[in-house]
Design a protein around this motif. Sequence first.
Motif: not given
Length: 222
Positions: A15-17, A25-28, A49-51
């Motif tokens: 996955a790329e962006a 959004d990040l997890l805690a 992290r999203d990728c």
Amino acid sequence: MSHFAELLDPRIAIAEAPLTGEPPDLLADEALSVAAAVPRRRLEFAMGRDCARRAMVVLGHAKAPLPRGQDRMPIWPDDLVGSITHTDAWAAAAVARRDEGFVAIGIDLEPADELAPDLWETVCTPAEQATLAAVLGVTQGVAAHIVFGMKEAAFKCQFPISRTMLEFADLAIDVDVERRTFTATYQRAVPQFEVHDRLFGRFAISAGHIAAAVVVTSKAPR
């Protein structure tokens, strides 16, 4: 656009962006890792992290947190291996399942520009630099940057296995330009690797970027 699709086994999810806009959004437990970071660093971290999580979904894996370990590397779920990289403009992640035989992955993306001259001697030998400059028809500075990307991908791939932070001189790069492949050969022994053991990778130069990928599988030769 994908910088890595042609470099990796199709069983590896990519996955790329572009690095633009607001951070995902990040997890805690991830957010704690960049709580004090400047906005740009938070964007890089969050997009990587999203990728990675989007790649997990491609594999049919549940999304999972990827906290940063004490070694600053992502902590992957036990059944996955992966790697995250970014430049100033682009982020990418590659993720694979251990039960498919994948042991470790390392990817690196660099801008296809000149590496600072004061880094050349640290990053590569004159022979590595001269060979790439000659066969690819690039400047010495770009050749040094290509070697940098190859070694970074190899460093990231081998670290989960050896748990050793290597110096640039600890790996020697040999390139097959026609096949767009390279080997990174150990110049010193580290846990689970002996001198002259090799890591195998692929590289590409396109869209203003240098992409390098190294994969270790359970059947990989050394």
